[in-house]
Design a protein around this motif. Structure first.
Motif, PDB file in Angstrom:
ATOM      1  N   PHE A 158      47.031   3.698 -22.012  1.00  7.62           N
ATOM      2  CA  PHE A 158      47.288   4.641 -20.926  1.00  7.62           C
ATOM      3  C   PHE A 158      46.545   4.198 -19.668  1.00  7.62           C
ATOM      4  CE2 PHE A 158      47.601   7.018 -24.880  1.00  7.62           C
ATOM      5  CZ  PHE A 158      48.824   7.661 -24.735  1.00  7.62           C
ATOM      6  N   LEU A 159      47.242   4.284 -18.548  1.00  5.89           N
ATOM      7  CA  LEU A 159      46.640   4.035 -17.243  1.00  5.89           C
ATOM      8  C   LEU A 159      46.553   5.352 -16.498  1.00  5.89           C
ATOM      9  CD1 LEU A 159      45.705   2.296 -14.813  1.00  5.89           C
ATOM     10  CD2 LEU A 159      48.136   1.995 -14.238  1.00  5.89           C
ATOM     11  N   THR A 160      45.336   5.749 -16.105  1.00  7.80           N
ATOM     12  CA  THR A 160      45.138   6.960 -15.320  1.00  7.80           C
ATOM     13  C   THR A 160      44.700   6.568 -13.913  1.00  7.80           C
ATOM     14  OG1 THR A 160      42.766   7.333 -15.743  1.00  7.80           O
ATOM     15  CG2 THR A 160      44.325   8.027 -17.451  1.00  7.80           C
ATOM     16  N   ASN A 161      44.510   7.554 -13.073  1.00  9.47           N
ATOM     17  CA  ASN A 161      44.053   7.279 -11.713  1.00  9.47           C
ATOM     18  C   ASN A 161      42.569   6.946 -11.663  1.00  9.47           C
ATOM     19  OD1 ASN A 161      43.522   9.980 -12.510  1.00  9.47           O
ATOM     20  ND2 ASN A 161      43.111  10.532 -10.386  1.00  9.47           N
ATOM     21  N   GLU A 162      41.892   6.920 -12.823  1.00  9.58           N
ATOM     22  CA  GLU A 162      40.478   6.588 -12.854  1.00  9.58           C
ATOM     23  C   GLU A 162      40.125   5.487 -13.844  1.00  9.58           C
ATOM     24  OE1 GLU A 162      38.288  10.105 -13.691  1.00  9.58           O
ATOM     25  OE2 GLU A 162      38.656  11.018 -11.730  1.00  9.58           O
ATOM     26  N   SER A 163      40.911   5.336 -14.907  1.00  4.18           N
ATOM     27  CA  SER A 163      40.513   4.422 -15.968  1.00  4.18           C
ATOM     28  C   SER A 163      41.715   3.929 -16.764  1.00  4.18           C
ATOM     29  CB  SER A 163      39.517   5.113 -16.911  1.00  4.18           C
ATOM     30  OG  SER A 163      40.136   6.254 -17.506  1.00  4.18           O
ATOM     31  N   VAL A 164      41.421   3.024 -17.681  1.00  5.41           N
ATOM     32  CA  VAL A 164      42.394   2.543 -18.661  1.00  5.41           C
ATOM     33  C   VAL A 164      41.902   2.971 -20.037  1.00  5.41           C
ATOM     34  CG1 VAL A 164      43.327   0.493 -19.785  1.00  5.41           C
ATOM     35  CG2 VAL A 164      43.229   0.593 -17.312  1.00  5.41           C
ATOM     36  N   ILE A 165      42.762   3.628 -20.792  1.00  7.75           N
ATOM     37  CA  ILE A 165      42.412   4.124 -22.118  1.00  7.75           C
ATOM     38  C   ILE A 165      43.286   3.413 -23.141  1.00  7.75           C
ATOM     39  CG2 ILE A 165      42.213   6.147 -23.612  1.00  7.75           C
ATOM     40  CD1 ILE A 165      42.115   7.853 -21.052  1.00  7.75           C
ATOM     41  N   GLN A 166      42.650   2.752 -24.101  1.00 10.93           N
ATOM     42  CA  GLN A 166      43.382   2.050 -25.147  1.00 10.93           C
ATOM     43  C   GLN A 166      43.016   2.648 -26.507  1.00 10.93           C
ATOM     44  OE1 GLN A 166      42.775  -2.176 -25.303  1.00 10.93           O
ATOM     45  NE2 GLN A 166      44.220  -2.499 -26.966  1.00 10.93           N
ATOM     46  N   GLU A 167      44.016   3.129 -27.215  1.00  7.82           N
ATOM     47  CA  GLU A 167      43.830   3.661 -28.560  1.00  7.82           C
ATOM     48  C   GLU A 167      44.260   2.607 -29.565  1.00  7.82           C
ATOM     49  OE1 GLU A 167      46.080   7.267 -28.622  1.00  7.82           O
ATOM     50  OE2 GLU A 167      44.447   8.436 -27.749  1.00  7.82           O
ATOM     51  N   ILE A 168      43.333   2.212 -30.427  1.00 10.11           N
ATOM     52  CA  ILE A 168      43.577   1.137 -31.385  1.00 10.11           C
ATOM     53  C   ILE A 168      43.565   1.716 -32.795  1.00 10.11           C
ATOM     54  CG2 ILE A 168      42.790  -1.101 -32.227  1.00 10.11           C
ATOM     55  CD1 ILE A 168      41.367  -1.461 -29.546  1.00 10.11           C
ATOM     56  N   GLN A 169      44.712   1.723 -33.441  1.00  9.18           N
ATOM     57  CA  GLN A 169      44.846   2.197 -34.827  1.00  9.18           C
ATOM     58  C   GLN A 169      44.934   0.964 -35.713  1.00  9.18           C
ATOM     59  OE1 GLN A 169      45.201   5.741 -35.429  1.00  9.18           O
ATOM     60  NE2 GLN A 169      44.747   5.235 -37.552  1.00  9.18           N
ATOM     61  N   TYR A 220      52.401  -6.791 -27.677  1.00 12.75           N
ATOM     62  CA  TYR A 220      53.741  -6.217 -27.834  1.00 12.75           C
ATOM     63  C   TYR A 220      54.061  -5.190 -26.741  1.00 12.75           C
ATOM     64  CZ  TYR A 220      53.935  -8.397 -32.452  1.00 12.75           C
ATOM     65  OH  TYR A 220      53.950  -9.305 -33.483  1.00 12.75           O
ATOM     66  N   VAL A 221      53.682  -5.502 -25.515  1.00 16.55           N
ATOM     67  CA  VAL A 221      53.940  -4.597 -24.396  1.00 16.55           C
ATOM     68  C   VAL A 221      55.357  -4.817 -23.889  1.00 16.55           C
ATOM     69  CG1 VAL A 221      53.237  -3.917 -22.076  1.00 16.55           C
ATOM     70  CG2 VAL A 221      51.512  -4.620 -23.747  1.00 16.55           C
ATOM     71  N   ALA A 222      56.139  -3.755 -23.806  1.00 11.47           N
ATOM     72  CA  ALA A 222      57.482  -3.852 -23.249  1.00 11.47           C
ATOM     73  C   ALA A 222      57.404  -3.990 -21.733  1.00 11.47           C
ATOM     74  CB  ALA A 222      58.295  -2.609 -23.626  1.00 11.47           C
ATOM     75  N   ASN A 223      58.124  -4.952 -21.185  1.00  9.40           N
ATOM     76  CA  ASN A 223      58.172  -5.212 -19.742  1.00  9.40           C
ATOM     77  C   ASN A 223      56.752  -5.369 -19.167  1.00  9.40           C
ATOM     78  OD1 ASN A 223      59.113  -5.634 -17.185  1.00  9.40           O
ATOM     79  ND2 ASN A 223      60.017  -3.598 -16.928  1.00  9.40           N
ATOM     80  N   PRO A 224      56.003  -6.368 -19.621  1.00  3.94           N
ATOM     81  CA  PRO A 224      54.596  -6.493 -19.198  1.00  3.94           C
ATOM     82  C   PRO A 224      54.431  -6.781 -17.711  1.00  3.94           C
ATOM     83  CG  PRO A 224      55.298  -8.457 -20.386  1.00  3.94           C
ATOM     84  CD  PRO A 224      56.404  -7.457 -20.524  1.00  3.94           C
ATOM     85  N   LYS A 225      55.384  -7.469 -17.097  1.00  3.70           N
ATOM     86  CA  LYS A 225      55.278  -7.773 -15.669  1.00  3.70           C
ATOM     87  C   LYS A 225      55.258  -6.493 -14.844  1.00  3.70           C
ATOM     88  CE  LYS A 225      57.473 -10.434 -11.958  1.00  3.70           C
ATOM     89  NZ  LYS A 225      58.607 -11.337 -11.598  1.00  3.70           N
ATOM     90  N   HIS A 226      56.116  -5.549 -15.190  1.00  4.24           N
ATOM     91  CA  HIS A 226      56.167  -4.273 -14.468  1.00  4.24           C
ATOM     92  C   HIS A 226      54.887  -3.476 -14.685  1.00  4.24           C
ATOM     93  CE1 HIS A 226      57.727  -0.513 -12.888  1.00  4.24           C
ATOM     94  NE2 HIS A 226      57.417   0.080 -14.027  1.00  4.24           N
ATOM     95  N   GLU A 227      54.397  -3.452 -15.919  1.00  4.52           N
ATOM     96  CA  GLU A 227      53.195  -2.662 -16.235  1.00  4.52           C
ATOM     97  C   GLU A 227      51.958  -3.243 -15.557  1.00  4.52           C
ATOM     98  OE1 GLU A 227      53.345   0.111 -17.548  1.00  4.52           O
ATOM     99  OE2 GLU A 227      55.317   0.128 -18.512  1.00  4.52           O
ATOM    100  N   ILE A 228      51.855  -4.565 -15.496  1.00  5.46           N
ATOM    101  CA  ILE A 228      50.667  -5.161 -14.883  1.00  5.46           C
ATOM    102  C   ILE A 228      50.690  -4.969 -13.374  1.00  5.46           C
ATOM    103  CG2 ILE A 228      51.391  -7.515 -14.331  1.00  5.46           C
ATOM    104  CD1 ILE A 228      48.237  -6.482 -16.274  1.00  5.46           C
ATOM    105  N   ALA A 229      51.890  -4.885 -12.786  1.00  2.47           N
ATOM    106  CA  ALA A 229      51.970  -4.619 -11.339  1.00  2.47           C
ATOM    107  C   ALA A 229      51.453  -3.224 -11.030  1.00  2.47           C
ATOM    108  CB  ALA A 229      53.414  -4.778 -10.870  1.00  2.47           C
ATOM    109  N   ILE A 230      51.822  -2.236 -11.843  1.00  2.00           N
ATOM    110  CA  ILE A 230      51.320  -0.870 -11.653  1.00  2.00           C
ATOM    111  C   ILE A 230      49.807  -0.835 -11.819  1.00  2.00           C
ATOM    112  CG2 ILE A 230      51.401   1.488 -12.552  1.00  2.00           C
ATOM    113  CD1 ILE A 230      54.254   1.007 -13.413  1.00  2.00           C
ATOM    114  N   LEU A 231      49.304  -1.550 -12.816  1.00  6.70           N
ATOM    115  CA  LEU A 231      47.867  -1.574 -13.075  1.00  6.70           C
ATOM    116  C   LEU A 231      47.098  -2.219 -11.933  1.00  6.70           C
ATOM    117  CD1 LEU A 231      45.420  -1.173 -14.892  1.00  6.70           C
ATOM    118  CD2 LEU A 231      46.044  -3.270 -16.105  1.00  6.70           C
TER     119      LEU A 231
END
Length: 249
Positions: A158-169, A220-231
């Motif tokens: 998850f990307l928020t306006n303050e941080s990145v949260i990664q949940e690892i199962q 296994y990120v779907a459409n990583p180019k788009h997601e990294i641009a937002i990040l």
């Protein structure tokens, strides 16, 4: 609190359940002290309560929407989710195919047991036990496949306006969470390796932080180019003091 206490420079420092002051203490004004060395030291009394931070209506609305969509996330009052990064469905193929293959082979062996027993000389009376054992094996394959799919889908980013949260199962009973402030992210990039990742448009996101030089990866990120641009846009806006994600729906 009475008017006399207010006039005497007193304020309540404790309240009852209905908000009435229990007792009052004098407010210590700032005063200046001159030391023997000639240095001037200023003493200022600290506030006993945190200073409230102004939250805009848009931020409040987005925060409430994020809380309703992701109630398990521990978000601050002025934090909201900008992007919920999903994993590509191709990662589900392996556990599903293995599970279905195991169930199919077990079922074939179960139904073909009478013919196999005649050729090999196995007792036909044991067919009922074979059915029970085969049913148990197929059930285990189905449960194992379901657990593998569940573990895969519970890995979230998850990307928020303050941080990145990664949940690892990591397994059925093993889970951990990583939170990285946008201010600490030094580099964010993505990679796609091989024709399979290129054709199906999935890959990995890599984050590196300042100071301890820790590296975080999400596969296994779907459409990583788009997601990294937002990040990257969020990190740049946060470090430059601009509103992160304001105006985005």
């Amino acid at each position: 609190m009475s008017d006399d206490n207010a006039a005497n420079g007193q304020q309540p420092v404790a309240y009852d359940a209905e908000g009435r002051p229990l007792y009052a203490a004098p407010v210590e004004p700032a005063h200046t002290q001159v030391t023997d060395s000639g240095k001037q030291v200023v003493h200022v009394a600290r506030s006993t309560e945190p200073i409230p931070v102004h939250i805009s209506e848009e931020t409040r609305r987005k925060h409430q929407e994020s809380v309703e969509r992701f109630p398990w996330l521990n978000l601050s009052q002025h934090e909201y989710v900008i992007s919920a990064v999903t994993r590509h469905s191709i990662g589900l193929w392996t556990p599903i195919i293995l599970s279905l293959t195991g169930i199919t082979l077990t079922a074939v062996c179960m139904f073909c047991y009478p013919d196999m027993a005649k050729r090999i000389g196995l007792p036909l009376a044991a067919y009922n036990q074979v059915i029970v054992i085969a049913t148990m094996v197929m059930t285990l394959f189905a449960i194992g496949g379901y657990i593998a799919v569940w573990v895969y889908t519970q890995n979230r980013f998850f990307l928020t306006n303050e941080s990145v949260i990664q949940e690892i199962q990591m397994s059925l009973f093993s889970k951990r969470e990583q939170t990285v402030s946008l201010a600490n992210i030094e580099d964010a990039s993505y990679s796609q390796q091989g024709p399979l990742q290129t054709i199906f448009n999935y890959g990995s996101i890599r984050l590196s932080t300042e100071g301890d030089e820790t590296t975080y990866r999400f596969h296994y990120v779907a459409n990583p180019k788009h997601e990294i641009a937002i990040l990257n846009n969020a990190v740049e806006a946060f470090k430059n003091g601009r509103p992160v994600g304001e105006g985005d729906d």
